[in-house]
Design an enzyme around this catalytic site. Structure first.
Site, PDB file in Angstrom:
ATOM      1  N   CYS A  65       0.977  62.105   8.085  1.00  0.00           N
ATOM      2  CA  CYS A  65       1.855  61.202   7.888  1.00  0.00           C
ATOM      3  C   CYS A  65       2.285  60.475   9.041  1.00  0.00           C
ATOM      4  CB  CYS A  65       3.361  61.942   7.697  1.00  0.00           C
ATOM      5  SG  CYS A  65       5.051  60.373   6.853  1.00  0.00           S
ATOM      6  N   HIS A  89      14.558  57.005  10.601  1.00  0.00           N
ATOM      7  CA  HIS A  89      14.826  57.483  11.722  1.00  0.00           C
ATOM      8  C   HIS A  89      15.634  56.829  12.478  1.00  0.00           C
ATOM      9  CE1 HIS A  89      10.698  58.125   9.522  1.00  0.00           C
ATOM     10  NE2 HIS A  89      10.650  56.266   9.446  1.00  0.00           N
ATOM     11  N   CYS A 149      -0.744  46.068   8.068  1.00  0.00           N
ATOM     12  CA  CYS A 149       0.676  46.334   7.673  1.00  0.00           C
ATOM     13  C   CYS A 149       0.991  45.305   8.737  1.00  0.00           C
ATOM     14  CB  CYS A 149       1.420  47.818   7.879  1.00  0.00           C
ATOM     15  SG  CYS A 149       3.261  47.956   7.836  1.00  0.00           S
ATOM     16  N   GLU A 160      -7.266  53.636   3.111  1.00  0.00           N
ATOM     17  CA  GLU A 160      -6.702  55.042   3.277  1.00  0.00           C
ATOM     18  C   GLU A 160      -5.915  55.314   2.331  1.00  0.00           C
ATOM     19  OE1 GLU A 160      -8.715  56.329   7.448  1.00  0.00           O
ATOM     20  OE2 GLU A 160      -6.702  56.066   7.717  1.00  0.00           O
ATOM     21  N   CYS A 169      -1.577  59.864  -2.167  1.00  0.00           N
ATOM     22  CA  CYS A 169      -0.347  58.942  -0.721  1.00  0.00           C
ATOM     23  C   CYS A 169      -0.957  57.662  -1.394  1.00  0.00           C
ATOM     24  CB  CYS A 169      -0.368  59.679  -0.047  1.00  0.00           C
ATOM     25  SG  CYS A 169       0.653  57.962   1.545  1.00  0.00           S
ATOM     26  N   CYS A 212       6.525  49.470  13.027  1.00  0.00           N
ATOM     27  CA  CYS A 212       5.812  50.348  13.261  1.00  0.00           C
ATOM     28  C   CYS A 212       6.044  51.136  14.512  1.00  0.00           C
ATOM     29  CB  CYS A 212       7.093  51.041  12.338  1.00  0.00           C
ATOM     30  SG  CYS A 212       7.977  50.539  10.813  1.00  0.00           S
ATOM     31  N   SER A 266      12.813  54.651   5.255  1.00  0.00           N
ATOM     32  CA  SER A 266      12.523  55.400   6.489  1.00  0.00           C
ATOM     33  C   SER A 266      12.829  54.506   7.370  1.00  0.00           C
ATOM     34  CB  SER A 266      10.769  54.319   6.774  1.00  0.00           C
ATOM     35  OG  SER A 266       9.230  54.969   6.114  1.00  0.00           O
ATOM     36  N   GLY A 313       0.941  50.298   4.495  1.00  0.00           N
ATOM     37  CA  GLY A 313       1.741  49.096   4.540  1.00  0.00           C
ATOM     38  C   GLY A 313       3.093  48.712   3.310  1.00  0.00           C
ATOM     39  N   GLU A 314       3.910  47.837   3.591  1.00  0.00           N
ATOM     40  CA  GLU A 314       4.670  47.890   2.525  1.00  0.00           C
ATOM     41  C   GLU A 314       5.347  47.298   1.700  1.00  0.00           C
ATOM     42  OE1 GLU A 314       8.811  48.112   1.521  1.00  0.00           O
ATOM     43  OE2 GLU A 314       8.294  48.372   3.503  1.00  0.00           O
ATOM     44  N   CYS A 353       3.601  54.407  13.547  1.00  0.00           N
ATOM     45  CA  CYS A 353       2.801  54.768  12.761  1.00  0.00           C
ATOM     46  C   CYS A 353       1.630  53.826  13.491  1.00  0.00           C
ATOM     47  CB  CYS A 353       3.546  53.597  11.652  1.00  0.00           C
ATOM     48  SG  CYS A 353       2.286  53.762  10.019  1.00  0.00           S
TER      49      CYS A 353
END
Length: 449
Positions: free
Chosen positions: A434, A311, A199, A178, A192, A203, A309, A255-256, A206
Site C-alpha cells: 500500500c 490519515h 495521480c 500497476e 487492487c 499525498c 484515506s 489514481g483517485e 504515497c
C-alpha cells in the site's frame, strides 16, 4: 568537364538539348571514363515531368524512399483496419454493445447477450471463439472490433508472501499502470485496481503522488485489470456457484476513482452484471482520498464498499499529508460520510460500514492523543479503522511507526469503541504494498510474451 557540371548544365538547358549532346562535347575536350554518361537518358519536350523525390523522415540520412505508384491510387477505405484502430469490446456496456450491433448485417436482437456471455462468462480472447455466432457476423465484427485486456509488461511475484504485481500496458504506449493481486486465503485473494495513469492529489506518504497524472483509464482498461488475473488463476470460464480465486476487488491502486467516476462506474456495472462476471457488490470497495461529493454518487450504486484515506484527525496535519483536505476539510468529509451511511441503511451491514485508512507515520500522526481524537471523530459513524504501517519508497520523507507502537495505538482506539485492524505489509519486497505503486518500466524486466 566533370560529371557534375554536365548534369548541372543539362538541368538548366532548353528541353530540346539532350544530355548525350552535352556529353559528346565533354568527351571531345576531356576523356571521361564515367559509365554514367553511357547510361544517360534523353530529355525531350515530350517527356513527362520527373516524379519528385521523397524522403524517409525516419532516417537521419534522408535516403530516397521507394514510391509505389499503386499505393497512391489505393482507396483509403479499402485499406485493412489496424488492430489498434479497432474498438475494444471489453469495457462497453450491454446497451452500447446492442447499439454497435445495429451496424452488423445478420445480427439478431439476442446476439448482444450471446456476445456478452462469451466475453465475461466464457472469457474468450478472440471473436472467432464465439462458436454460436454466425460466421458472417463474426467476419464483420473482426473488421471493427477486438478483445483486449491489456498487455502484461512486467510481472513480479513476491517469494515472501506470493503478492503479484503486474505492470499492465494498453494501446496507448504511454499508458501503463500497476495492478496487484494479494493472496489472502490459499489461492484466493484480492485484486487492487488502478483508475488513472498517475495521480493529481500528491499525498505526501504515497509513491503514486510523485507521478504526474497522464490520463484517466477507460472502463475497458479498468475491467481488463480484473480479467488478466481471473484468466490466469482459472476463474474463466466461470463455474456456476464455484469459488472465485479473485474474490475481492479494491479500487486502491493508482489514481483517485471519483476523478474518473464515469469510467469507474461503468466498470463496476460490468463487473457486477449478473449475466456477465457477476461479482457481488459487497466484494468491491472504492477508496477515495476524500472527494466528499463522490460519496453520494457511490451510494447510488447501492452495496459497494467505501474506504476513506483519512490519515489525520485535524485539518492542519491533514492539509500537509493529504492536500485535497484544503478543498474538502474534515468536517465536510465527515458530514458526507454520515449522509452516505444513512443512504446505505437498506443495504447489507458491510456496505453501511465505512473503512477509514490510517497510515502510521512515526512522530507525525501516531501519538496516543491522535488515537483518542480518531475514536472521537468516528464515534457517530458506522466505521472500521485499518491501521497501515508506512511502506517506504525511494525519496520518501517518512518512517513507519514501530510495530509495538502500532499495536498500542490499535488497543487505544479499540478501547474507545471503534474496531481496528492492522494491515501488515504485503508485497513489500516487490514494491507492491500500500502506497508504493508508481508506474515504472525497466526493459530488462519485460514480461516474456
Amino acid at each position: 568537364m566533370s560529371t557534375f557540371s554536365i548534369w548541372k548544365q543539362w538541368a538548366r538547358s532548353p528541353p530540346h538539348v539532350t544530355l548525350q549532346s552535352l556529353s559528346r562535347k565533354a568527351l571531345q575536350r576531356t576523356p571521361c571514363r564515367n559509365s554514367i554518361l553511357e547510361l544517360a537518358f534523353v530529355r525531350t519536350a515530350t517527356t513527362s515531368p520527373r516524379r519528385p523525390r521523397t524522403f524517409d523522415s525516419t532516417s537521419h540520412r534522408n535516403k530516397p524512399a521507394v514510391v509505389e505508384p499503386l499505393l497512391d491510387l489505393m482507396d483509403p477505405a479499402a485499406a485493412p483496419t489496424r488492430e489498434w484502430d479497432k474498438k475494444n469490446l471489453i469495457g462497453i456496456s450491454l446497451q452500447q454493445l446492442k447499439d454497435e450491433l445495429k451496424t452488423i448485417t445478420g445480427a439478431k436482437s439476442y446476439t448482444a447477450s450471446q456476445i456478452w456471455r462469451f466475453l465475461y462468462q466464457r472469457g474468450v480472447s478472440s471473436i472467432d471463439e464465439m462458436l454460436n455466432i454466425p460466421k458472417d457476423v463474426k467476419d464483420q465484427m473482426n473488421e471493427k472490433y477486438t478483445i483486449d485486456y491489456g498487455r502484461v509488461v512486467s510481472d513480479h511475484v513476491s517469494p515472501v508472501d506470493g503478492t503479484r504485481k503486474l505492470l499492465v500496458g494498453f494501446q496507448d504506449p504511454k499508458a501503463m499502470v500497476e495492478s496487484v493481486f494479494i493472496p489472502m486465503n490459499g489461492s484466493r485473494g484480492t485484486q487492487c485496481i488502478s483508475s488513472q495513469v498517475g495521480c493529481s492529489l500528491a499525498c505526501t506518504f504515497c509513491h503514486t503522488g510523485t507521478q504526474k497524472l497522464l490520463r484517466n483509464l477507460t472502463a475497458g482498461e479498468i475491467v481488463g485489470q480484473y480479467m488478466i488475473p481471473a484468466r490466469d488463476y482459472g476463474d474463466l470460464p466461470l463455474v456456476v456457484n464455484g469459488q472465485r480465486n479473485v474474490n475481492n476487488i479494491v479500487f486502491m491502486g493508482q489514481g483517485e476513482p471519483f476523478y474518473n467516476w464515469r469510467n469507474v462506474k461503468q466498470a463496476i456495472e460490468i463487473l457486477t452484471d449478473k449475466d456477465g462476471i457477476g461479482m457481488p457488490k459487497s466484494k468491491i470497495t472504492v477508496s477515495t482520498s476524500g472527494v466528499a461529493p463522490g460519496l453520494a454518487k457511490l451510494a447510488e450504486l447501492g452495496g459497494i464498499g467505501l474506504a476513506i484515506s483519512l490519515h489525520a484527525t485535524n485539518n492542519r496535519l491533514r492539509d500537509e499529508i493529504v492536500p485535497i483536505n484544503k478543498t474538502f476539510p474534515i468536517h465536510v468529509l465527515m458530514k458526507a460520510c454520515e449522509d452516505y451511511a444513512r443512504a446505505m441503511q437498506g443495504c447489507n451491514r458491510d456496505s453501511q460500514r465505512i473503512t477509514f485508512e490510517y497510515v502510521m507515520l512515526k512522530d507525525v500522526n501516531d501519538s496516543f492523543q491522535e488515537a483518542r481524537a480518531l475514536a472521537d471523530l468516528l464515534k457517530d459513524i458506522p466505521s472500521h479503522v485499518n491501521l497501515i504501517p508506512f511502506n517506504p519508497w525511494p525519496g520518501s520523507q517518512y518512517v513507519s511507526s514501530p510495530r509495538d507502537h502500532i499495536v498500542g495505538f490499535q488497543r487505544a482506539v479499540e478501547a474507545l469503541g471503534v474496531p481496528v485492524t492492522i494491515r501488515w505489509p504485503r508485497g513489500l519486497d516487490v514494491m507492491g504494498a500500500c502506497g508504493q505503486l508508481r508506474t515504472s518500466y525497466d526493459k530488462q524486466d519485460r514480461a516474456t510474451p
